[in-house]
Scaffold this motif. Structure first.
Motif, PDB file in Angstrom:
ATOM      1  N   GLU A 155      68.053  87.598  35.351  1.00  0.00           N
ATOM      2  CA  GLU A 155      68.507  87.564  36.737  1.00  0.00           C
ATOM      3  C   GLU A 155      69.571  86.483  36.931  1.00  0.00           C
ATOM      4  N   LEU A 156      69.366  85.323  36.333  1.00  0.00           N
ATOM      5  CA  LEU A 156      70.349  84.241  36.413  1.00  0.00           C
ATOM      6  C   LEU A 156      71.682  84.674  35.815  1.00  0.00           C
ATOM      7  N   SER A 181      70.263  82.057  28.794  1.00  0.00           N
ATOM      8  CA  SER A 181      71.455  81.738  29.588  1.00  0.00           C
ATOM      9  C   SER A 181      72.230  80.573  28.987  1.00  0.00           C
ATOM     10  N   SER A 196      72.811  87.695  35.395  1.00  0.00           N
ATOM     11  CA  SER A 196      73.433  88.780  36.160  1.00  0.00           C
ATOM     12  C   SER A 196      74.230  88.239  37.342  1.00  0.00           C
ATOM     13  N   LYS A 197      73.867  87.057  37.821  1.00  0.00           N
ATOM     14  CA  LYS A 197      74.561  86.453  38.962  1.00  0.00           C
ATOM     15  C   LYS A 197      75.681  85.513  38.556  1.00  0.00           C
ATOM     16  N   SER A 198      75.531  84.865  37.402  1.00  0.00           N
ATOM     17  CA  SER A 198      76.443  83.755  37.123  1.00  0.00           C
ATOM     18  C   SER A 198      77.106  83.789  35.755  1.00  0.00           C
ATOM     19  N   GLN A 252      76.660  95.054  41.940  1.00  0.00           N
ATOM     20  CA  GLN A 252      75.244  94.902  41.584  1.00  0.00           C
ATOM     21  C   GLN A 252      75.152  94.912  40.063  1.00  0.00           C
ATOM     22  N   ASN A 253      74.918  93.761  39.463  1.00  0.00           N
ATOM     23  CA  ASN A 253      74.969  93.637  38.009  1.00  0.00           C
ATOM     24  C   ASN A 253      73.631  93.832  37.311  1.00  0.00           C
ATOM     25  N   GLU A 285      66.236  89.809  43.060  1.00  0.00           N
ATOM     26  CA  GLU A 285      67.390  90.578  43.529  1.00  0.00           C
ATOM     27  C   GLU A 285      67.769  91.603  42.466  1.00  0.00           C
TER      28      GLU A 285
END
Length: 170
Positions: A123-124, A89, A126-128, A24-25, A147
């Motif tokens: 959020e982007l 990003s 943290s996922k990628s 969970q980032n 998320e």
């Protein structure tokens, strides 16, 4: 290194670190003013993840998205050339290609002042993100992340309140 931390808060720091380790980032600390959100953030900056590049930003009502982006990237990369026409990003991906930055920890205090655009960007990332990127945000109110792990801080119990006061007053 911080001088002292109460047992319940130390346990919370360990719980948050486990959340990061389990993938969970993005974590948001929620609670009213005075519960110690900023102190917990400081604990992560000073005592955890010593081999990470760390960025700490205190967001205020007057801070723009560009200023926040600039501070995060300048604290994460070595003398970055930031294109203010690109998103957070896009800049991050571009800089990560140009230089090896390693694992990063971003700590943002004052999350209630984040714009919806910046929330989406965080959020982007943290996922990628192309490397390990842990993002921790403190806020007095819930943020519109899709998320995220929201961790609600509770007031100290009587015993810990007395212990805390004993550290500062005789």
């Amino acid at each position: 290194m911080q001088s002292q931390i109460l047992p319940s808060r130390a346990a919370l720091v360990d719980r948050i670190a486990l959340q990061f380790e389990y993938g969970q980032n993005l974590i948001v600390l929620l609670g009213t003013s005075g519960l110690g959100k900023s102190y917990l953030l400081e604990t992560f900056i000073t005592d955890k993840y010593n081999d990470f590049n760390k960025a700490f930003v205190q967001v205020g009502a007057q801070m723009t998205d560009v200023q926040l982006m600039t501070q995060l990237l300048e604290q994460s990369f070595n003398a970055p050339l930031i294109d203010h026409n690109l998103s957070l990003s896009q800049n991050y991906y571009q800089l990560a290609k140009q230089q090896q930055c390693g694992a990063c920890l971003w700590v943002i205090d004052g999350g209630r002042h984040l714009s919806e655009e910046l929330i989406a960007e965080l959020e982007l990332l943290s996922k990628s993100a192309p490397n390990v990127l842990y993002i921790m945000i403190a806020s007095q109110s819930k943020l519109p992340f899709k998320e995220v792990v929201n961790i609600h801080l509770e007031p100290l119990n009587l015993v810990e309140s007395k212990q805390l006061m004993g550290w500062y007053f005789t």
